[in-house]
Design a protein around this motif. Structure first.
Motif, PDB file in Angstrom:
ATOM      1  N   MET A  97     -10.011  59.818  30.193  1.00  0.00           N
ATOM      2  CA  MET A  97     -11.426  59.499  30.375  1.00  0.00           C
ATOM      3  C   MET A  97     -11.610  58.110  30.980  1.00  0.00           C
ATOM      4  SD  MET A  97     -13.376  61.265  27.133  1.00  0.00           S
ATOM      5  CE  MET A  97     -14.966  61.006  27.940  1.00  0.00           C
ATOM      6  N   ILE A 100     -10.903  58.479  34.693  1.00  0.00           N
ATOM      7  CA  ILE A 100     -12.004  59.039  35.483  1.00  0.00           C
ATOM      8  C   ILE A 100     -13.000  57.950  35.839  1.00  0.00           C
ATOM      9  CG2 ILE A 100     -13.964  60.621  35.428  1.00  0.00           C
ATOM     10  CD1 ILE A 100     -12.281  62.470  33.665  1.00  0.00           C
ATOM     11  N   GLY A 101     -13.364  57.127  34.859  1.00  0.00           N
ATOM     12  CA  GLY A 101     -14.310  56.051  35.124  1.00  0.00           C
ATOM     13  C   GLY A 101     -13.786  55.036  36.113  1.00  0.00           C
ATOM     14  N   THR A 117     -22.117  55.355  36.147  1.00  0.00           N
ATOM     15  CA  THR A 117     -21.380  56.583  35.869  1.00  0.00           C
ATOM     16  C   THR A 117     -19.983  56.284  35.324  1.00  0.00           C
ATOM     17  OG1 THR A 117     -22.566  57.699  37.654  1.00  0.00           O
ATOM     18  CG2 THR A 117     -20.572  58.759  36.832  1.00  0.00           C
ATOM     19  N   THR A 120     -20.176  54.650  31.834  1.00  0.00           N
ATOM     20  CA  THR A 120     -20.549  55.604  30.783  1.00  0.00           C
ATOM     21  C   THR A 120     -19.368  56.482  30.402  1.00  0.00           C
ATOM     22  OG1 THR A 120     -22.856  55.638  31.538  1.00  0.00           O
ATOM     23  CG2 THR A 120     -22.110  57.477  30.178  1.00  0.00           C
ATOM     24  N   ILE A 121     -18.653  57.001  31.401  1.00  0.00           N
ATOM     25  CA  ILE A 121     -17.497  57.859  31.108  1.00  0.00           C
ATOM     26  C   ILE A 121     -16.402  57.071  30.405  1.00  0.00           C
ATOM     27  CG2 ILE A 121     -15.661  59.249  32.150  1.00  0.00           C
ATOM     28  CD1 ILE A 121     -17.628  60.026  34.331  1.00  0.00           C
ATOM     29  N   THR A 122     -16.147  55.854  30.878  1.00  0.00           N
ATOM     30  CA  THR A 122     -15.121  55.030  30.241  1.00  0.00           C
ATOM     31  C   THR A 122     -15.506  54.689  28.810  1.00  0.00           C
ATOM     32  OG1 THR A 122     -14.499  54.074  32.382  1.00  0.00           O
ATOM     33  CG2 THR A 122     -13.838  52.868  30.416  1.00  0.00           C
ATOM     34  N   GLY A 125     -15.150  57.571  26.633  1.00  0.00           N
ATOM     35  CA  GLY A 125     -13.727  57.791  26.387  1.00  0.00           C
ATOM     36  C   GLY A 125     -13.207  56.915  25.260  1.00  0.00           C
TER      37      GLY A 125
END
Length: 290
Positions: A97, A100-101, A117, A120-122, A125
């Motif tokens: 995760m 991805i960020g 974005t 938020t993903i990081t 995660g």
């Protein structure tokens, strides 16, 4: 029956060690992300490698921070154990995760959408790793969480991750990057202890056997030897890179220029990463220039 929870069984030793590991992982990850943005042209093929190294560094640092901090967690009335598969699954989730960020920001740059974005993903995660790691705990009872405090811990993780990614793509120089890493370490460690403040333990006699799974002590060796050695090797790779050590800008320079004509302006003939020399010559022939 409510269990008596203590998150600081070893005093300040575990919080300080956890903070240092979070800072180390954050520092290496942010420097790798910064380094990836300096790759242009033919060197762009190295960008995925730097981003992957950065994601693994941050994920390993956060995971190691979590379980060093959990060494100080105890329930007075019941021994605490850990399920090994779930514990190491949380490491994989953190790396994936966070990766991805970081890849979003690494390829999209410092745009507002990419930072929000990717951050938020990081951040999610980081929070997912924390609560998945908590799900791997084994004791004679069940964990209960305060919803508001859990939401606050997730918000801290998202804000910290977004700020760290912004620093990686916006702040130049070693000392500012070091400062950003310290801020990230404080925020990630603060997120962990905020999440732990949401925990209460309800003990019962019909649950899992006492001490089921691996104890915190038996997890200490792989926790320190595996990720810590990786972070050490990642640090060596980062420090041996000339662009990071010397602070080079990584901008591509022209391969050569045509000398200035007597009585006329200098003209470009071609660049290694600009207009090909053949195209320049073709345009001269069409316009009749010599």
């Amino acid at each position: 029956m409510q269990g008596t929870v203590d998150g600081f069984s070893y005093g300040l030793a575990t919080p300080v060690a956890a903070f240092l590991m979070a800072c180390l992982g954050g520092a290496l990850g942010l420097r790798c992300t910064t380094r990836s943005l300096r790759d242009h042209g033919t060197h762009r093929t190295f960008r995925p490698g730097w981003l992957a190294l950065g994601a693994t560094s941050i994920g390993s640092g956060i995971w190691t921070m979590h379980f060093i901090a959990m060494m100080g967690f105890s329930v007075e009335e019941a021994p605490v154990g850990y399920d090994r598969p779930i514990t190491f699954t949380s490491l994989a989730v953190a790396i994936v995760m966070v990766g991805i960020g970081i890849f979003i920001v690494g390829y999209r740059g410092a745009t507002a959408m990419a930072l929000v974005t990717g951050g938020t993903i990081t951040g999610l995660g980081i929070a997912t790793m924390h609560y998945l790691g908590m799900a791997g705990m084994r004791l004679q009872g069940r964990l209960q969480y305060d919803t508001v405090t859990v939401a606050l811990s997730a918000l801290i993780a998202v804000v910290a991750a977004t700020a760290a990614l912004w620093a990686a793509v916006s702040i130049q120089g070693f000392l500012p990057s070091l400062g950003a890493s310290l801020v990230m370490g404080i925020a990630v460690t603060g997120m962990h202890y905020t999440g732990m403040a949401a925990v209460s333990v309800h003990l019962h006699g019909d649950g899992l056997p006492a001490g089921g799974g691996d104890t915190a002590t038996s997890l200490l060796a792989p926790m320190l030897i595996g990720p810590a050695v990786f972070l050490l090797l990642a640090g060596v790779v980062v420090m041996l890179d000339p662009l990071l050590v010397m602070g080079g800008s990584g901008r591509q320079q022209p391969a050569y220029r045509v000398p200035r004509r007597p009585g006329g302006p200098a003209r470009r003939q071609g660049y290694a990463h600009g207009e090909p020399a053949g195209r320049t010559e073709t345009r001269r022939r069409r316009t009749g220039s010599r």
